[in-house]
Design a protein around this motif. Structure first.
Motif, PDB file in Angstrom:
ATOM      1  N   GLY A  37       0.814  -1.210   0.000  1.00 26.06           N
ATOM      2  CA  GLY A  37       0.000   0.000   0.000  1.00 26.06           C
ATOM      3  C   GLY A  37       0.844   1.255   0.000  1.00 26.06           C
ATOM      4  N   TRP A  38       1.877   1.271   0.838  1.00 31.62           N
ATOM      5  CA  TRP A  38       2.769   2.439   0.868  1.00 31.62           C
ATOM      6  C   TRP A  38       3.498   2.604  -0.464  1.00 31.62           C
ATOM      7  CZ3 TRP A  38       4.838   0.485   6.154  1.00 31.62           C
ATOM      8  CH2 TRP A  38       3.948   0.882   7.169  1.00 31.62           C
ATOM      9  N   ALA A  39       3.983   1.492  -1.022  1.00 31.31           N
ATOM     10  CA  ALA A  39       4.696   1.562  -2.293  1.00 31.31           C
ATOM     11  C   ALA A  39       3.774   2.036  -3.412  1.00 31.31           C
ATOM     12  CB  ALA A  39       5.290   0.195  -2.634  1.00 31.31           C
ATOM     13  N   ALA A  40       2.512   1.631  -3.360  1.00 31.13           N
ATOM     14  CA  ALA A  40       1.570   2.030  -4.407  1.00 31.13           C
ATOM     15  C   ALA A  40       1.365   3.533  -4.429  1.00 31.13           C
ATOM     16  CB  ALA A  40       0.238   1.308  -4.212  1.00 31.13           C
ATOM     17  N   MET A 190       4.152  10.544  11.394  1.00 33.12           N
ATOM     18  CA  MET A 190       3.301  10.030  10.328  1.00 33.12           C
ATOM     19  C   MET A 190       2.914  11.150   9.374  1.00 33.12           C
ATOM     20  SD  MET A 190      -0.483   8.355  10.707  1.00 33.12           S
ATOM     21  CE  MET A 190      -1.503   8.041   9.271  1.00 33.12           C
ATOM     22  N   TRP A 191       2.535  12.296   9.941  1.00 31.93           N
ATOM     23  CA  TRP A 191       2.139  13.433   9.114  1.00 31.93           C
ATOM     24  C   TRP A 191       3.301  13.916   8.257  1.00 31.93           C
ATOM     25  CZ3 TRP A 191       3.706  18.715  10.489  1.00 31.93           C
ATOM     26  CH2 TRP A 191       3.213  19.668   9.593  1.00 31.93           C
ATOM     27  N   PHE A 192       4.462  14.114   8.855  1.00 31.95           N
ATOM     28  CA  PHE A 192       5.589  14.714   8.148  1.00 31.95           C
ATOM     29  C   PHE A 192       6.148  13.779   7.077  1.00 31.95           C
ATOM     30  CE2 PHE A 192      10.077  16.046   7.755  1.00 31.95           C
ATOM     31  CZ  PHE A 192       9.891  17.391   7.469  1.00 31.95           C
ATOM     32  N   VAL A 193       6.224  12.488   7.384  1.00 35.83           N
ATOM     33  CA  VAL A 193       6.815  11.524   6.453  1.00 35.83           C
ATOM     34  C   VAL A 193       5.804  11.067   5.414  1.00 35.83           C
ATOM     35  CG1 VAL A 193       7.858   9.225   6.257  1.00 35.83           C
ATOM     36  CG2 VAL A 193       8.513  10.735   8.133  1.00 35.83           C
ATOM     37  N   MET A 194       4.561  10.867   5.825  1.00 32.26           N
ATOM     38  CA  MET A 194       3.594  10.182   4.976  1.00 32.26           C
ATOM     39  C   MET A 194       2.602  11.104   4.287  1.00 32.26           C
ATOM     40  SD  MET A 194       0.889   7.208   6.110  1.00 32.26           S
ATOM     41  CE  MET A 194       2.163   6.157   6.768  1.00 32.26           C
ATOM     42  N   GLN A 195       2.217  12.211   4.915  1.00 30.71           N
ATOM     43  CA  GLN A 195       1.062  12.946   4.402  1.00 30.71           C
ATOM     44  C   GLN A 195       1.274  14.453   4.247  1.00 30.71           C
ATOM     45  OE1 GLN A 195      -1.652  11.526   7.430  1.00 30.71           O
ATOM     46  NE2 GLN A 195      -2.514   9.999   6.053  1.00 30.71           N
ATOM     47  N   TYR A 245      11.167   4.716   7.082  1.00 24.33           N
ATOM     48  CA  TYR A 245      11.813   4.610   5.781  1.00 24.33           C
ATOM     49  C   TYR A 245      10.991   3.773   4.810  1.00 24.33           C
ATOM     50  CZ  TYR A 245      16.031   6.878   7.454  1.00 24.33           C
ATOM     51  OH  TYR A 245      16.919   7.802   7.950  1.00 24.33           O
ATOM     52  N   ASN A 246      10.236   2.805   5.338  1.00 24.47           N
ATOM     53  CA  ASN A 246       9.435   1.949   4.468  1.00 24.47           C
ATOM     54  C   ASN A 246       8.313   2.696   3.775  1.00 24.47           C
ATOM     55  OD1 ASN A 246      10.796  -0.480   4.694  1.00 24.47           O
ATOM     56  ND2 ASN A 246       9.671  -1.131   6.508  1.00 24.47           N
ATOM     57  N   VAL A 247       7.831   3.774   4.372  1.00 22.07           N
ATOM     58  CA  VAL A 247       6.707   4.510   3.792  1.00 22.07           C
ATOM     59  C   VAL A 247       7.055   5.000   2.385  1.00 22.07           C
ATOM     60  CG1 VAL A 247       5.258   6.555   4.026  1.00 22.07           C
ATOM     61  CG2 VAL A 247       5.786   5.159   6.034  1.00 22.07           C
ATOM     62  N   VAL A 380      -2.985   9.240  -7.466  1.00 26.50           N
ATOM     63  CA  VAL A 380      -3.198   8.079  -6.397  1.00 26.50           C
ATOM     64  C   VAL A 380      -3.962   8.111  -6.133  1.00 26.50           C
ATOM     65  CG1 VAL A 380      -4.136   8.218  -5.684  1.00 26.50           C
ATOM     66  CG2 VAL A 380      -3.500   8.551  -5.675  1.00 26.50           C
ATOM     67  N   THR A 381      -2.551   9.146  -7.657  1.00 27.83           N
ATOM     68  CA  THR A 381      -3.029   9.124  -7.291  1.00 27.83           C
ATOM     69  C   THR A 381      -3.316   8.742  -6.843  1.00 27.83           C
ATOM     70  OG1 THR A 381      -3.250   8.840  -8.204  1.00 27.83           O
ATOM     71  CG2 THR A 381      -2.963   8.525  -8.681  1.00 27.83           C
ATOM     72  N   SER A 382      -4.051   9.233  -7.098  1.00 27.74           N
ATOM     73  CA  SER A 382      -4.220   9.035  -6.312  1.00 27.74           C
ATOM     74  C   SER A 382      -3.893   8.697  -5.806  1.00 27.74           C
ATOM     75  CB  SER A 382      -3.578   8.832  -6.045  1.00 27.74           C
ATOM     76  OG  SER A 382      -5.088   8.738  -6.048  1.00 27.74           O
ATOM     77  N   THR A 383      -3.170   6.992  -5.231  1.00 22.18           N
ATOM     78  CA  THR A 383      -3.424   7.320  -4.866  1.00 22.18           C
ATOM     79  C   THR A 383      -2.949   6.649  -4.610  1.00 22.18           C
ATOM     80  OG1 THR A 383      -3.144   6.724  -4.314  1.00 22.18           O
ATOM     81  CG2 THR A 383      -3.512   7.142  -4.571  1.00 22.18           C
ATOM     82  N   ALA A 384      -4.325   7.925  -2.464  1.00 22.73           N
ATOM     83  CA  ALA A 384      -4.321   8.476  -2.248  1.00 22.73           C
ATOM     84  C   ALA A 384      -4.250   8.451  -1.974  1.00 22.73           C
ATOM     85  CB  ALA A 384      -4.299   8.099  -1.618  1.00 22.73           C
ATOM     86  N   PRO A 385      -2.107   6.646  -1.174  1.00 25.21           N
ATOM     87  CA  PRO A 385      -2.091   6.284  -0.992  1.00 25.21           C
ATOM     88  C   PRO A 385      -2.193   6.471  -1.016  1.00 25.21           C
ATOM     89  CG  PRO A 385      -1.381   5.198  -0.194  1.00 25.21           C
ATOM     90  CD  PRO A 385      -1.630   6.347  -0.365  1.00 25.21           C
TER      91      PRO A 385
END
Length: 389
Positions: A37-40, A190-195, A245-247, A380-385
């Protein structure tokens, strides 16, 4: 490839649907799919920058480009957001915060470190908040990335990758918080790295640089098969890397090489089942699929009862049913909304003002290829993850 990535996000978010009664199997299932999911989502962000650069129109102005992107993205986004608001109010019987809803309609939700704001209503839609920033910045980014000399492109790609690997280190400077239970990162990390849109824009920029590498004929270090093998190997090794790092970071190099090598193969006419007519059609539906999938997983599964989940075989059967429902809704949204709007309104009837956007980089994609003429597809796009968590 877009549809395969959207399906990976679907399988990851199925964890939130509680389809399996066995906690042990759910844990194993989660370990197998969550990296996908993260890779997508990372794939969608890289692909977005790559395709927009690869298919850039020399006659575009910033206004026509942004108009086309808005028409491609926002109608589907608004329809699924309204559907999410109705489900939250009617099915979940939860009060809707008007200010939070407004932030979502304005695509600003991912700028807020509070998780309840970012993932309210239709959780994966946070990725569209990131994409909105990417699109706004694209005309300016294209101007400067288009000026990079071809022999320096790989060096710039390395600089962007290094910046992506630095993001988890920078997240350690954020105020100390306890980790999110069962997740392993704090809410601010989570916010800073992922979103957070500015940090996720690094993937978009990486895709733009890779497009220039392909368009100017720079040699790739490996072909599509080798890139896929590298991606699978790092996927298998992901449990040994830190979560932050995996994100993004551990997937960025193989995903970028897969996209670049896939574009080269496409330009040479080296097609396979991924380029077949059914897969291309599924790819066209992938954005709508991404926008619907979480709502179907969370709300539609309630119609079938068994709040504690089913046996493993029945759980997979229900997963297939929810997948089919999502696919049907994606087809409807694409056929009735996305495709007609793009055909009717996306092309400006006015003659574009020449020179408003920089000309495309030194060499364009080979004439006559599908990638050279296709309308850039959303993530992801979307997405979104989108960006999916």
């Amino acid at each position: 490839m877009r549809f395969i990535s959207a399906a990976m996000v679907f399988l990851t978010h199925a964890l939130g649907a509680n389809l399996f009664a066995s906690a042990e199997f759910t844990s194993t299932y989660g370990m197998l799919v969550i990296q996908g999911g993260w890779a997508a989502v990372c794939y969608f962000f890289i692909l977005s920058g790559f395709v927009l650069t690869y298919a850039q129109r020399s006659t575009d102005t910033a206004k026509t480009f942004l108009r086309r992107r808005f028409l491609k993205i926002y109608p589907n986004y608004a329809i699924t957001l309204i559907a999410a608001l109705i489900l939250v109010a009617v099915v979940a019987k939860t009060a809707i915060d008007g200010k939070v809803a407004l932030l979502h309609f304005l695509l600003l939700q991912s700028y807020f470190p509070t998780m309840d704001i970012r993932i309210a209503f239709n959780s994966p839609a946070w990725s569209l908040s990131c994409e909105a920033l990417f699109y706004l910045c694209f005309p300016l980014l294209a101007r400067y990335i288009g000026r990079i000399r071809p022999e320096r492109l790989w060096a710039w790609a390395g600089i962007v990758v290094a910046a992506i690997f630095a993001v988890p280190l920078l997240s350690m400077l954020l105020p100390s918080q306890p980790p999110i239970p069962g997740f392993g990162m704090t809410e601010s990390e989570m916010w800073f790295v992922m979103q957070f849109p500015p940090t996720r824009m690094l993937e978009f920029v990486f895709g733009m640089v890779l497009a220039r590498i392909v368009m100017t004929g720079r040699k790739l270090p490996m072909g599509l098969g080798g890139s896929l093998a590298l991606g699978i190997a790092l996927y298998a090794l992901s449990p040994f890397f830190p979560l932050s790092y995996n994100v993004v970071a551990t997937s960025i190099i193989p995903l970028g090489l897969i996209i670049a090598a896939g574009a080269v193969a496409d330009a040479k006419g080296e097609t396979n089942w991924i380029g077949s007519r059914p897969m291309v059609k599924l790819g066209e539906w992938s954005y709508a699929f991404y926008m619907w999938h979480y709502l179907i997983l969370i709300y539609a599964r309630q119609w079938f009862g068994s709040p504690k989940g089913w046996s493993t075989p029945v759980g997979f059967l229900m997963l297939g049913v929810l997948f089919a429902i999502t696919l049907a809704l994606a087809w409807m949204l694409f056929t009735l909304v996305e495709d007609p709007i793009m055909k009717r309104f996306a092309s400006s009837k006015r003659r574009p003002r020449p020179g408003a956007l920089p000309p495309p980089p030194i060499e364009g994609p080979p004439a006559g290829t599908q990638a050279a003429t296709a309308e850039p597809a959303s993530p992801v796009t979307s997405t979104a993850p989108t960006p999916a968590p």
